[in-house]
Design a protein around this motif. Sequence first.
Motif, mmCIF file in Angstrom:
data_model
loop_
_atom_site.group_PDB
_atom_site.id
_atom_site.type_symbol
_atom_site.label_atom_id
_atom_site.label_comp_id
_atom_site.label_asym_id
_atom_site.label_seq_id
_atom_site.Cartn_x
_atom_site.Cartn_y
_atom_site.Cartn_z
ATOM 1 N N PRO A 100 27.411 42.559 48.621
ATOM 2 C CA PRO A 100 28.697 42.116 48.069
ATOM 3 C C PRO A 100 29.183 42.979 46.913
ATOM 4 O O PRO A 100 30.366 42.919 46.562
ATOM 5 N N ASP A 101 28.294 43.779 46.311
ATOM 6 C CA ASP A 101 28.721 44.703 45.266
ATOM 7 C C ASP A 101 29.446 45.912 45.846
ATOM 8 O O ASP A 101 30.075 46.684 45.115
ATOM 9 N N GLY A 107 33.080 42.985 50.338
ATOM 10 C CA GLY A 107 33.158 41.538 50.154
ATOM 11 C C GLY A 107 33.913 40.780 51.225
ATOM 12 O O GLY A 107 34.220 39.603 51.037
ATOM 13 N N TYR A 159 39.476 39.073 53.293
ATOM 14 C CA TYR A 159 39.021 39.382 51.942
ATOM 15 C C TYR A 159 39.449 38.249 51.023
ATOM 16 O O TYR A 159 40.647 38.065 50.781
ATOM 17 N N SER A 193 37.684 40.189 46.087
ATOM 18 C CA SER A 193 36.808 41.037 46.888
ATOM 19 C C SER A 193 37.410 42.423 47.109
ATOM 20 O O SER A 193 38.603 42.653 46.878
ATOM 21 N N TYR A 219 36.235 46.734 48.902
ATOM 22 C CA TYR A 219 35.298 47.544 49.686
ATOM 23 C C TYR A 219 35.289 48.922 49.042
ATOM 24 O O TYR A 219 36.296 49.619 49.034
#
Length: 219
Positions: free
Chosen positions: A69-70, A73, A118, A122, A124
């Motif tokens: 998730p870092d 998301g 998303y 969130s 990417y």
Amino acid sequence: MPAAPASLLDPIALNCLIDELVEHGYSVRPNFLPAHLTRQLNGELLALETQQRLTAAGIGRGHEHDLRPDIRGDAIRWLDRESRAQRAYLEAMNVLKDELNRALYMGLFEYEAHFAHYPVGSFYRKHLDSFRGRGNRLISSVLYLNEQWPADGGGEIVLYDPQDDSRALARVTPEAGTFVCFLSEQMPHEVLPTHQSRASVTGWFRRNASQGNLVDPSR
């Protein structure tokens, strides 16, 4: 172009997309597909989210797949032709595949796609969809589904120069009907943090990298 499925795609927009892909390595086409189709697909994605039928997306493939998730998301569900809207969209992408092969001799074999949601906050991180010589994804695509996206909504996709990935070439607002495609092995890109729920269909045109009797690869 076959008459029935091609009716979803405007021939002028289709030719412009191909020309832009050749010249720039990417294309951004507003209103590429009919508004009623994007509304239907958005409705399906909203229903999937409400029914908790989306799966957290990860990075890597096969044994290297991992939830990060870092880095990423979104939550996804693969299109499986279970609805008329999905079938219409995939048929339109098949027409696009055939036209890309006809014009550019790319040897595209199939198209696969998933819904992507998303949630607020969130993103990417910057990445490539396929590493040169290692994958079979040749062209990536995104169809945005959110109507009336606000100017401060965030969630833009940013496409970067393949020769200098610190230089942005395009920053695209995720407005319903906008279709983005780009060369998977060459174009670094990222999704900026979104300030409201963001919906899209993400897909890839692929070459056939079969080995033996197995069609490669697994998702």
